[in-house]
Design an enzyme around this catalytic site. Structure first.
Site, mmCIF file in Angstrom:
data_model
loop_
_atom_site.group_PDB
_atom_site.id
_atom_site.type_symbol
_atom_site.label_atom_id
_atom_site.label_comp_id
_atom_site.label_asym_id
_atom_site.label_seq_id
_atom_site.Cartn_x
_atom_site.Cartn_y
_atom_site.Cartn_z
ATOM 1 N N TYR A 14 20.480 -2.482 9.554
ATOM 2 C CA TYR A 14 21.712 -2.192 8.818
ATOM 3 C C TYR A 14 22.825 -1.708 9.752
ATOM 4 C CZ TYR A 14 18.962 -2.788 4.591
ATOM 5 O OH TYR A 14 18.185 -3.328 3.604
ATOM 6 N N TYR A 142 13.848 0.320 -5.248
ATOM 7 C CA TYR A 142 13.927 -0.395 -3.978
ATOM 8 C C TYR A 142 12.531 -0.905 -3.637
ATOM 9 C CZ TYR A 142 14.519 -1.577 0.908
ATOM 10 O OH TYR A 142 14.526 -2.259 2.098
ATOM 11 N N ASP A 243 4.525 0.004 -6.758
ATOM 12 C CA ASP A 243 4.910 -0.063 -5.348
ATOM 13 C C ASP A 243 4.725 1.328 -4.744
ATOM 14 O OD1 ASP A 243 6.172 -0.094 -2.906
ATOM 15 O OD2 ASP A 243 7.966 -1.137 -3.601
ATOM 16 N N LYS A 272 3.630 1.209 5.094
ATOM 17 C CA LYS A 272 4.119 2.380 5.823
ATOM 18 C C LYS A 272 3.009 3.217 6.455
ATOM 19 C CE LYS A 272 8.685 2.917 3.687
ATOM 20 N NZ LYS A 272 9.453 2.489 4.859
#
Length: 420
Positions: A14, A142, A243, A272
């Site tokens: 980003y 997200y 998620d 993760k």
């Protein structure tokens, strides 16, 4: 370190290559500290985007990698298998909520979401109901940066609105209103319930982040809300995809955030922290019902297969990380971190620029009233020996579980000084 080359040629997450943001050269990492090339030590309050649960340069994880490297670093998973993958899948089946029994090992968190979506779509196709091909997701959610995952992110706050015309159009319910300690009233679930009742004929699944909405807003919501969603999915023949890429392995105070609500999804995504922050690996688990439903359909197989699926190095270090976590007093550590975050971030509740302060497990969030000047805030935090990565209006900490009380105080004091 050639930072001029970095600025000219390397695209960071980003970021712009026309006006690159500052990047800080890391020479090494040890424990909870990142060491800059100039020798300064920074307390990592981000766990390298939430994955380094045990900190850095962990002997048990290093040993697992070294031992596995002497045997093989990689072998294709198509038609072959190996002990590290078998051991890892056994562990995941044992520790995740029942009745999740089948494991698909993927490359990254975003890919595990892609796998979950494909599982849901292929399941209903195999049931002779291909029209059930849409998802119901939550605002402020997200789920990743790949195309299938982007389509399930909040189209406004999910960072991907530029691609809206190219993404599959799904349904979105309001972000959960009741906070973690509040009950879920009928009105809080009414709009989601209406969307399900009106569209269940074309809905394959509900996809959500259980209890903690991460990069879409760092929001904590009521376990009762999650229970109600599970009930609605059962009533209207929808699969539930949880998620847990950000919340898995203890971050919220439970090993998996679904445990706060006492529910189990039909499909679960992990990533993760799976490898303890050493390398990339993810997993998607599903129930026997989903797996058998897929495999009895037209294709007869699940249509996905990444090249580095089941990488032996990643599986070996994941086994070591899970063993290290479960043999540690992680619940006590996470509870202590939560209490200290609540206590030491409390002064910011009275700051004019602060809209909210909230903590859950090893997560501390300060929400500002206006967007943060990230470069300026980061530089001020670095001057105080702390590394955080703010975004939008949020400055938050998700430190390694092994952080000491003294180091955590340095982190929270820096946040208070800079943000107040």
């Amino acid at each position: 370190m050639d930072l001029d080359f970095d600025r000219a040629h390397i695209w960071h997450p980003y970021s712009s290559l026309i006006d690159p943001p500052p990047v800080y050269p890391i020479a090494r990492a040890e424990g909870v500290h990142l060491y800059l090339e100039d020798g300064r030590a920074l307390i990592d309050g981000m766990s390298s985007w939430w994955c380094a649960l045990h900190g850095y340069n962990v002997p048990e994880l290093n040993t697992a990698l070294q031992k596995q490297m002497e045997k093989m670093s990689h072998v294709m998973f198509g038609g072959l298998t190996h002990q590290p993958a078998i051991d890892l899948c056994k562990k995941l089946v044992e520790i995740t909520p029942q009745p999740l029994q089948r494991v698909f090992l993927a490359d990254s968190g975003s890919v595990s979401v892609e796998v979950a979506i494909k599982m849901a779509l292929q399941y209903w196709h195999s049931q002779g109901r291909p029209e059930k091909n849409k998802l119901l997701a939550l605002r402020n959610g997200y789920h990743g940066d790949t195309f299938g995952a982007m389509a399930a992110c909040d189209p406004v706050t999910g960072m991907h609105h530029l691609f809206a015309g190219q993404l599959t159009q799904h349904f979105f319910a309001p972000a959960p209103r009741p906070t973690f300690n509040e009950p879920c009233e009928d009105a809080d679930i009414a709009e989601l319930q209406q969307l399900i009742e009106e569209n269940h004929g074309q809905l394959a699944a509900v996809i959500l982040e259980p209890i903690v909405q991460g990069a879409g807003g760092m929001r904590f919501y009521s376990p009762e809300y999650l229970q109600r969603v599970r009930e609605l999915c059962d009533q209207h023949e929808l699969l539930l995809i949880a998620d847990e890429i950000a919340t898995g392995f203890g971050r919220s105070g439970k090993l998996f955030a679904c445990e706060h609500a006492g529910i189990s999804p039909d499909i679960l995504t992990l990533g993760k922290a799976l490898t303890g922050g050493t390398m990339t690996l993810a997993a998607t688990l599903c129930t026997d019902k989903v797996a058998e439903g897929i495999c009895r359909g037209e294709a007869g197989v699940f249509m996905h297969g990444p090249t580095f699926m089941g990488n032996p190095l990643a599986c070996a270090v994941s086994n070591a990380s899970i063993d290290l976590l479960l043999s540690s007093p992680w619940q006590q550590r996470v509870a202590s971190i939560e209490q200290q975050l609540q206590r030491e971030l409390a002064p910011l509740r009275n700051a004019d620029a602060v809209a909210d302060v909230r903590c859950l497990g090893a997560i501390g969030v300060v929400e500002m009233r206006e967007p943060v000047d990230m470069a300026r805030v980061q530089e001020a935090l670095i001057a105080r020996g702390v590394w955080l990565r703010p975004f939008g209006k949020l400055v938050y900490a998700m430190p390694p579980y092994v952080i000491s009380e003294q180091d955590l105080s340095q982190l929270t004091n820096a946040m208070v000084e800079v943000l107040a």
